[in-house]
Scaffold this active site. Structure first.
Site, short mmCIF file in Angstrom:
data_model
loop_
_atom_site.label_atom_id
_atom_site.label_comp_id
_atom_site.label_asym_id
_atom_site.label_seq_id
_atom_site.Cartn_x
_atom_site.Cartn_y
_atom_site.Cartn_z
N LYS A 1 2.07 2.27 -5.10
CA LYS A 1 2.41 1.73 -6.36
C LYS A 1 1.57 1.77 -7.43
CE LYS A 1 2.37 -2.42 -4.56
NZ LYS A 1 2.11 -1.99 -3.01
N ASP B 1 0.69 -1.09 -0.05
CA ASP B 1 0.09 -0.14 0.05
C ASP B 1 0.81 1.30 0.02
OD1 ASP B 1 -2.25 -1.53 0.16
OD2 ASP B 1 -2.28 -1.78 2.25
N GLY C 1 -4.57 -4.29 -3.88
CA GLY C 1 -5.45 -3.16 -4.13
C GLY C 1 -4.72 -2.06 -4.74
N HIS C 2 -4.54 -1.60 -6.05
CA HIS C 2 -3.83 -0.70 -6.36
C HIS C 2 -4.85 0.56 -6.79
CE1 HIS C 2 -0.33 -3.48 -7.21
NE2 HIS C 2 -0.67 -3.38 -5.93
N GLN D 1 1.71 -6.19 -3.20
CA GLN D 1 2.34 -6.27 -1.70
C GLN D 1 3.72 -5.59 -1.68
OE1 GLN D 1 1.13 -9.72 -3.13
NE2 GLN D 1 -0.55 -8.73 -2.75
P1 GDP Z 1 -0.70 0.36 -3.50
O1 GDP Z 1 -1.49 -0.87 -3.20
O2 GDP Z 1 0.46 0.43 -3.26
O3 GDP Z 1 -1.13 0.76 -5.12
O4 GDP Z 1 -1.40 1.59 -2.78
P2 GDP Z 1 -2.98 1.57 -2.19
O5 GDP Z 1 -3.87 2.05 -3.41
O6 GDP Z 1 -3.62 0.32 -1.48
O7 GDP Z 1 -2.67 2.82 -1.15
C1 GDP Z 1 -2.37 3.91 -1.29
C2 GDP Z 1 -3.41 5.03 -1.17
O8 GDP Z 1 -2.79 6.25 -1.06
C3 GDP Z 1 -4.36 5.32 -2.08
O9 GDP Z 1 -5.74 5.64 -1.54
C4 GDP Z 1 -3.88 6.42 -2.98
O10 GDP Z 1 -4.89 7.01 -3.78
C5 GDP Z 1 -3.21 7.30 -2.06
N1 GDP Z 1 -2.11 8.20 -2.50
C6 GDP Z 1 -1.11 7.64 -3.08
N2 GDP Z 1 -0.08 8.47 -3.23
C7 GDP Z 1 -0.54 9.70 -2.56
C8 GDP Z 1 -0.09 10.97 -2.04
O11 GDP Z 1 1.13 11.19 -2.37
N3 GDP Z 1 -0.68 11.64 -0.89
C9 GDP Z 1 -1.99 11.03 -0.82
N4 GDP Z 1 -2.52 11.93 0.22
N5 GDP Z 1 -2.51 9.93 -1.04
C10 GDP Z 1 -1.79 9.27 -1.76
P1 IMO Z 2 -0.91 -4.21 -2.13
O1 IMO Z 2 -0.45 -4.78 -3.45
C1 IMO Z 2 -0.88 -4.44 2.07
C2 IMO Z 2 -1.18 -8.66 3.78
C3 IMO Z 2 -2.39 -8.92 4.30
C4 IMO Z 2 -1.94 -10.23 5.52
C5 IMO Z 2 -0.82 -10.52 4.51
C6 IMO Z 2 -1.17 -11.86 4.01
O2 IMO Z 2 -2.02 -3.47 -2.45
O3 IMO Z 2 0.17 -3.40 -1.74
P2 IMO Z 2 -2.54 -12.82 1.95
O4 IMO Z 2 -4.07 -12.63 1.68
O5 IMO Z 2 -1.76 -12.18 0.88
O6 IMO Z 2 -2.23 -14.15 2.33
O7 IMO Z 2 -2.04 -12.00 3.22
O8 IMO Z 2 -0.36 -9.66 3.60
N1 IMO Z 2 -1.30 -8.01 2.33
C7 IMO Z 2 -1.48 -6.79 2.10
N2 IMO Z 2 -1.12 -5.69 2.87
N3 IMO Z 2 -1.05 -4.68 0.83
C8 IMO Z 2 -1.30 -5.59 -0.14
O9 IMO Z 2 -1.00 -5.44 -1.55
C9 IMO Z 2 -1.37 -6.76 0.55
N4 IMO Z 2 -1.71 -8.04 -0.06
C10 IMO Z 2 -1.54 -8.84 1.24
O10 IMO Z 2 -3.08 -8.00 5.10
O11 IMO Z 2 -1.18 -9.42 6.36
MG MG Z 3 -2.84 -1.64 -1.79
#
Ligand code: GDP
Ligand code: IMO
Ligand code: MG
Length: 433
Positions: free
Chosen positions: A16, A13, A40-41, A223
């Protein structure tokens, strides 16, 4: 001609999705190489919010999207994601290629996971409950079903019935009350296969041919490094290789084809699920980060655990992946903090550690050593120019870069594409072109 891996430097999270969406403009193909719909991107394009789980983020830019052999695919989840994107006007079917060597997730994988997580005397990992781990177990146990056999009308029934028999025995052994209708699942999966068949191909062949022809590939990690099955905080990890090496095995491309690795790291740190987290901040300060950063899981909606930036962790993840450059995201989230602690070293039993510990006991015993940096207390949200950043924000970034020994080539100041600072003439700009 540059092929680049973009991956998470922390526990996932990191942002990415936003970074890959931004960079993918300069590439021809975006490929996922591990994980599944546990990812979840999030990508914001104007008012529109997309959460990509299985499909590489580059699909939003009209790029070719490849799901590599290292990914585990729940066909129901894939079709649902495709339909959501189609409704938003994205022609997924035309852009998507799925590896014939990727493994298939079945509903009984979720069932096995539920039983395993709920077992007495076992500390739950806090998984996303998507059946990811059990599907990888079947892959490594050489029982799994791959895309090539899933879409083979002659083969699938036989292979499925064998696997189902295995799971039935397991369900009985664990006294699972829930009735699993194996025949119904088979019928449903036969329908899924018809829908997915046109996109299944030799993805490794496709990628290698494209690279040979001068096309540029961006590999999108899911991840993060600390969730990698080998290098993360085992056993509190996911079941795949989220590190740079995983891109080669998970996409079928040789290491000699990779020109660079870019790490993505938040300006602080979060984690979802259980497991060691040395710099976790409890109470009010933790809540303040969570609220400012909207730190709730994109897949499960769970509140993310929040903490201060961890330098030893970035130094470690940079060593494992060989980051050429790092993107620091969510700098704006720290705008309201008068003082920002940064963990600069780890101690266990009062002794400073040189390496990231491997034992779960040591990982849980880490005492973080903090240095406090002054906050900048003025808005950086949406900034696009490095020179315009407050001096203290620049000092904060220089501190992270100097202490962790990484080059910072890009800073994200908001969720949207253009809320980004790319440092001109940096290692990162050379890589993404
Ligand atoms: P990922 O799994 O690495 O793609 O990250 P996620 O999408 O799960 O979580 C990142 C969250 O931060 C999302 O809700 C993005 O919209 C948000 N985000 C990404 N970059 C920034 C930033 O620079 N500032 C803020 N405030 N939010 C951001
Ligand atoms: P993105 O790509 C954050 C965590 C779960 C749990 C562990 C194992 O959005 O960054 P799993 O279901 O993969 O067997 O769970 O890994 N986890 C993540 N945490 N971002 C993710 O993906 C994750 N995918 C799995 O919360 O701790
Ligand atoms: Mg994510």
């Amino acid at each position: 001609m540059s092929n680049v891996i973009v991956l998470g430097a922390q526990w996932g999270d990191e942002g990415k999705g936003k970074v890959v969406d931004l960079f993918s403009e300069r590439f021809d193909i975006v490929a996922r190489y591990q994980g599944g719909h546990n990812a979840g991107h999030t990508v914001f394009i104007g008012e529109k919010k997309f959460i990509l789980k299985l499909i590489p983020s580059g699909v939003l830019r009209g790029k070719m999207a490849v799901i590599g052999n290292g990914v585990v695919i729940d066909p129901g989840a894939l079709i649902e994601e495709m339909e959501t994107l189609e409704k938003a006007g994205i022609h997924v079917e035309k852009q998507l290629a799925i590896s014939n060597r990727a493994h298939v997730i079945f509903p009984f994988h979720r069932m096995v996971e539920k039983v395993s997580e709920a077992r007495e005397n076992r500390v739950a990992i806090g998984t996303t409950s998507r059946g990811i781990g059990p599907c990888y177990e079947d892959k490594i146990g050489r029982r799994g079903i791959r895309m090539a056999d899933f879409i083979d009308r002659g083969q699938f029934r036989t292979l499925y019935d064998l696997l189902a028999e295995d799971k039935q025995t397991l369900a009985k052994a664990f006294h699972v009350e829930e009735q699993i209708d194996f025949a119904r699942i088979r019928g449903q999966y036969e329908e899924y296969a018809e829908r997915i068949r046109p996109m299944v191909c030799d993805a490794a062949g496709l990628l290698n041919t494209a690279m040979r022809d001068g096309k540029r590939v961006l590999f999108e990690g899911a991840q993060g490094t600390m969730l990698d099955v080998d290098h993360g905080t085992y056993p509190f990890v996911t079941s795949s290789s989220a590190t740079a090496g995983g891109a080669c095995t998970g996409a079928g491309v040789p290491p000699t084809r990779i020109n660079g690795v870019i790490g993505v790291s938040k300006a602080y740190i979060t984690r979802v699920g259980s497991g060691p987290f040395p710099t976790e901040v409890q109470g009010e300060a933790g809540e303040k980060i969570r609220t400012a950063g909207k730190e709730f899981g994109a897949v499960t909606g769970r509140p993310r655990r929040c903490g201060w930036f961890d330098v030893p962790l970035l130094r470690y993840t940079s060593m494992i992946n060989g980051f050429d450059s790092v993107v620091i995201t969510k700098l704006d989230v720290l705008d309201g903090f008068a003082e920002i602690p940064v963990c600069v070293a780890y101690k266990v039993n009062g002794r400073e550690l040189r390496d990231m510990p491997a034992s779960i006991h040591d990982l849980e015993s880490i005492e973080p050593v903090y240095e406090k940096l002054p906050g900048w207390c003025s808005p950086t949200f949406g900034m696009t120019d490095y020179d315009g950043l407050p001096d203290r924000a620049k000092d904060y970034l220089k501190f992270l870069s100097g202490r962790a020994g990484v080059d910072i080539g890009c800073i994200s100041t908001g969720p949207e594409r253009d809320e980004t600072i790319v440092i001109p003439n940096s290692k990162l700009t050379a890589l993404i072109g």
